[in-house]
Design a protein around this motif. Sequence first.
Motif, PDB file in Angstrom:
ATOM      1  N   VAL A 178      34.251  34.412  54.212  1.00  0.00           N
ATOM      2  CA  VAL A 178      35.032  35.605  53.869  1.00  0.00           C
ATOM      3  C   VAL A 178      34.146  36.602  53.126  1.00  0.00           C
ATOM      4  O   VAL A 178      33.299  36.228  52.313  1.00  0.00           O
ATOM      5  N   ASP A 179      34.349  37.899  53.414  1.00  0.00           N
ATOM      6  CA  ASP A 179      33.553  38.955  52.775  1.00  0.00           C
ATOM      7  C   ASP A 179      34.198  39.488  51.500  1.00  0.00           C
ATOM      8  O   ASP A 179      33.498  39.936  50.584  1.00  0.00           O
ATOM      9  N   VAL A 180      35.516  39.475  51.438  1.00  0.00           N
ATOM     10  CA  VAL A 180      36.213  40.018  50.272  1.00  0.00           C
ATOM     11  C   VAL A 180      37.586  39.350  50.178  1.00  0.00           C
ATOM     12  O   VAL A 180      38.204  39.017  51.200  1.00  0.00           O
ATOM     13  N   ILE A 181      38.038  39.135  48.947  1.00  0.00           N
ATOM     14  CA  ILE A 181      39.372  38.591  48.694  1.00  0.00           C
ATOM     15  C   ILE A 181      40.224  39.699  48.084  1.00  0.00           C
ATOM     16  O   ILE A 181      39.790  40.393  47.168  1.00  0.00           O
ATOM     17  N   ILE A 182      41.450  39.855  48.604  1.00  0.00           N
ATOM     18  CA  ILE A 182      42.383  40.850  48.063  1.00  0.00           C
ATOM     19  C   ILE A 182      43.606  40.123  47.531  1.00  0.00           C
ATOM     20  O   ILE A 182      44.263  39.376  48.253  1.00  0.00           O
ATOM     21  N   ASP A 183      43.912  40.350  46.253  1.00  0.00           N
ATOM     22  CA  ASP A 183      45.045  39.735  45.575  1.00  0.00           C
ATOM     23  C   ASP A 183      46.087  40.824  45.300  1.00  0.00           C
ATOM     24  O   ASP A 183      45.833  41.766  44.549  1.00  0.00           O
ATOM     25  N   SER A 184      47.279  40.687  45.912  1.00  0.00           N
ATOM     26  CA  SER A 184      48.307  41.721  45.752  1.00  0.00           C
ATOM     27  C   SER A 184      49.266  41.439  44.598  1.00  0.00           C
ATOM     28  O   SER A 184      50.419  41.866  44.613  1.00  0.00           O
ATOM     29  N   GLY A 185      48.786  40.727  43.560  1.00  0.00           N
ATOM     30  CA  GLY A 185      49.509  40.685  42.294  1.00  0.00           C
ATOM     31  C   GLY A 185      50.256  39.405  41.972  1.00  0.00           C
ATOM     32  O   GLY A 185      50.375  38.495  42.787  1.00  0.00           O
ATOM     33  N   ASP A 186      50.761  39.351  40.737  1.00  0.00           N
ATOM     34  CA  ASP A 186      51.397  38.180  40.133  1.00  0.00           C
ATOM     35  C   ASP A 186      50.418  37.011  40.073  1.00  0.00           C
ATOM     36  O   ASP A 186      50.737  35.886  40.461  1.00  0.00           O
ATOM     37  N   LEU A 187      49.247  37.306  39.533  1.00  0.00           N
ATOM     38  CA  LEU A 187      48.239  36.271  39.303  1.00  0.00           C
ATOM     39  C   LEU A 187      48.696  35.342  38.176  1.00  0.00           C
ATOM     40  O   LEU A 187      48.414  34.151  38.187  1.00  0.00           O
ATOM     41  N   THR A 188      49.432  35.895  37.185  1.00  0.00           N
ATOM     42  CA  THR A 188      49.895  35.127  36.034  1.00  0.00           C
ATOM     43  C   THR A 188      51.419  35.025  36.040  1.00  0.00           C
ATOM     44  O   THR A 188      52.089  35.561  36.929  1.00  0.00           O
ATOM     45  N   ASP A 189      51.959  34.365  35.011  1.00  0.00           N
ATOM     46  CA  ASP A 189      53.414  34.240  34.877  1.00  0.00           C
ATOM     47  C   ASP A 189      53.977  35.189  33.829  1.00  0.00           C
ATOM     48  O   ASP A 189      55.023  35.795  34.029  1.00  0.00           O
ATOM     49  N   HIS A 190      53.268  35.300  32.675  1.00  0.00           N
ATOM     50  CA  HIS A 190      53.781  36.104  31.566  1.00  0.00           C
ATOM     51  C   HIS A 190      52.819  37.200  31.113  1.00  0.00           C
ATOM     52  O   HIS A 190      53.127  37.940  30.180  1.00  0.00           O
ATOM     53  N   GLY A 191      51.654  37.285  31.740  1.00  0.00           N
ATOM     54  CA  GLY A 191      50.717  38.335  31.373  1.00  0.00           C
ATOM     55  C   GLY A 191      50.230  38.240  29.943  1.00  0.00           C
ATOM     56  O   GLY A 191      49.882  39.256  29.334  1.00  0.00           O
ATOM     57  N   SER A 192      50.183  37.037  29.372  1.00  0.00           N
ATOM     58  CA  SER A 192      49.811  36.861  27.965  1.00  0.00           C
ATOM     59  C   SER A 192      48.313  36.602  27.825  1.00  0.00           C
ATOM     60  O   SER A 192      47.623  36.262  28.785  1.00  0.00           O
ATOM     61  N   ARG A 193      47.815  36.735  26.590  1.00  0.00           N
ATOM     62  CA  ARG A 193      46.386  36.543  26.343  1.00  0.00           C
ATOM     63  C   ARG A 193      45.909  35.126  26.661  1.00  0.00           C
ATOM     64  O   ARG A 193      44.814  34.964  27.217  1.00  0.00           O
ATOM     65  N   PRO A 194      46.675  34.068  26.328  1.00  0.00           N
ATOM     66  CA  PRO A 194      46.196  32.732  26.701  1.00  0.00           C
ATOM     67  C   PRO A 194      45.981  32.569  28.199  1.00  0.00           C
ATOM     68  O   PRO A 194      45.142  31.775  28.629  1.00  0.00           O
ATOM     69  N   GLU A 195      46.719  33.331  29.018  1.00  0.00           N
ATOM     70  CA  GLU A 195      46.569  33.223  30.468  1.00  0.00           C
ATOM     71  C   GLU A 195      45.268  33.857  30.964  1.00  0.00           C
ATOM     72  O   GLU A 195      44.887  33.670  32.126  1.00  0.00           O
ATOM     73  N   ASP A 196      44.593  34.619  30.089  1.00  0.00           N
ATOM     74  CA  ASP A 196      43.303  35.206  30.474  1.00  0.00           C
ATOM     75  C   ASP A 196      42.285  34.115  30.808  1.00  0.00           C
ATOM     76  O   ASP A 196      41.346  34.351  31.570  1.00  0.00           O
TER      77      ASP A 196
END
Length: 504
Positions: free
Chosen positions: A281-299
């Motif tokens: 694959v040449d590029v990966i595209i992520d269309s969102g909701d990578l996390t559940d709560h968008g909190s700092r520990p999820e970084d």
Amino acid sequence: MSKASDTNSSNSASVASTIRRLLSAVVSSVFNRRTARWSSLVAVAVAGTVIGLLVGGRVETPVGPADASLSLAFSAEGGTEVEVPPLGALRLDSHAGPLLLKAQITRLRPAATQAFINDPAGINALEKTVTDEIQRGVIWMAVRAVVASLVVTALLALALYRSWRRALAATLGSVLLMAAMSGVAWGTFRPSSVAEPRYTGLLANAPQLVGDAQAVIDRFDEYRGMLAKLVGNVSELYATTSTLPVYTPDPDTVRVLHVSDIHLNPLAWDVIRNISEQFKVDVIIDSGDLTDHGSRPEDRFVANINTLKVPYVFVRGNHDSKGTETAVSKIKNAVVLDDRAQEVAGILIYGAGDPRFTPDKTNDHDAFPATALEAQGVLNAETLRALPNPPAISVVHDPTQARPLDGLTPLVLAGHTHQRKTELLPNGTRLFIQGSTGGAGLRGLEHESPTKINLSILYLNRTTQTLQAWDDFTLGGLGEQSVQVERHLATPPQPPTPTTTPSR
């Protein structure tokens, strides 16, 4: 003679009365002084004990893959409070007051946390370690608190009375006070309180979201082993599948891996990494909701993007915060798009983040109407019209936001619904709605029929920037040992129908 005798008797009575009053005054004075002395000693003992417990009863200790701060506080209800910033807290009715035991998770150690994520079955070995570490931490905190209370009480008494005897008496009072408080806590201790926690903040959803933790861990381990075997051979399965329509990628082909709605599931990284490497694959595209709560520990979870060997284009979903977006942007191979376009792997890609942030369905954005989301798409369409060339791919999170882009770009990628779907819009734009590459999150493994893992490879011609074909990958859920690959050939591409901006 009689008169003199009466006078003497009167004088004697007066003297006796005076003596009684003097004795009463002396006794009262002595008693009041002793009362005041003991009262002041008790006050010094209480003050020294309180200050000592608050100052000395504080310690940092490792707890599994995290560091925690243990401290003592005063509360009429007593109990134990565990804070997990910024997710919230849980309260245990472990003992009666006045002492409250507080624990706060202060830091996750990256190496230990990653090791636990990679091998969650290790919780069995971790249990004894965590128990021992907490026990040592509480004992050390208690020793510090007792020593601090005795020292502070003695110093206060010496400063006030300048007497070693009174300092010793105040210190003894502090010992008795601490013994009384410890006795209350010990006598009312309830080990069963661990099974009856009270949650606040985002953790209020924990009982519904987590369920039986051990069942999830057992399934996770089984499922991960199964996927490792299946994904490791997926290219071989693909090569031997004779029912796929014929399409042979050439050197001018750009391979785009479309993922979406990972929802904090670490399994997704294994799948993405294997497929992206095996299919070059040449590029990966992520269309969102990578996390559940968008909190700092999820970084910490987001940092896994760095383990992939190709560019990773990210568009924010409604479960991703601006902080999540910032964390992704700091990763070397990541490209964050929010109402802008950028050329990646030889193709022009436009992306716009979701205007909402609804991690726990309790904020105002939860009531964000579809019309407002479509209006946001209209604003994104204005950005597309202003570009010198139309992008080969546009990316949003919610399909509702995608529809106003019809006719301005040949291909729009979206997610959000957790259901894969492809649709040709009226003006010729093809809308790809991806399922969940994370199986709707780790908690999806808890259900009897877990959500399947979905991702797709799109084949584009580098010169014409047009879609030639795409492969849809579906990996079965827990207990469903299957990998399905579906090949689709794109219809001859039609140029987007230009739309004009109405005059004002």
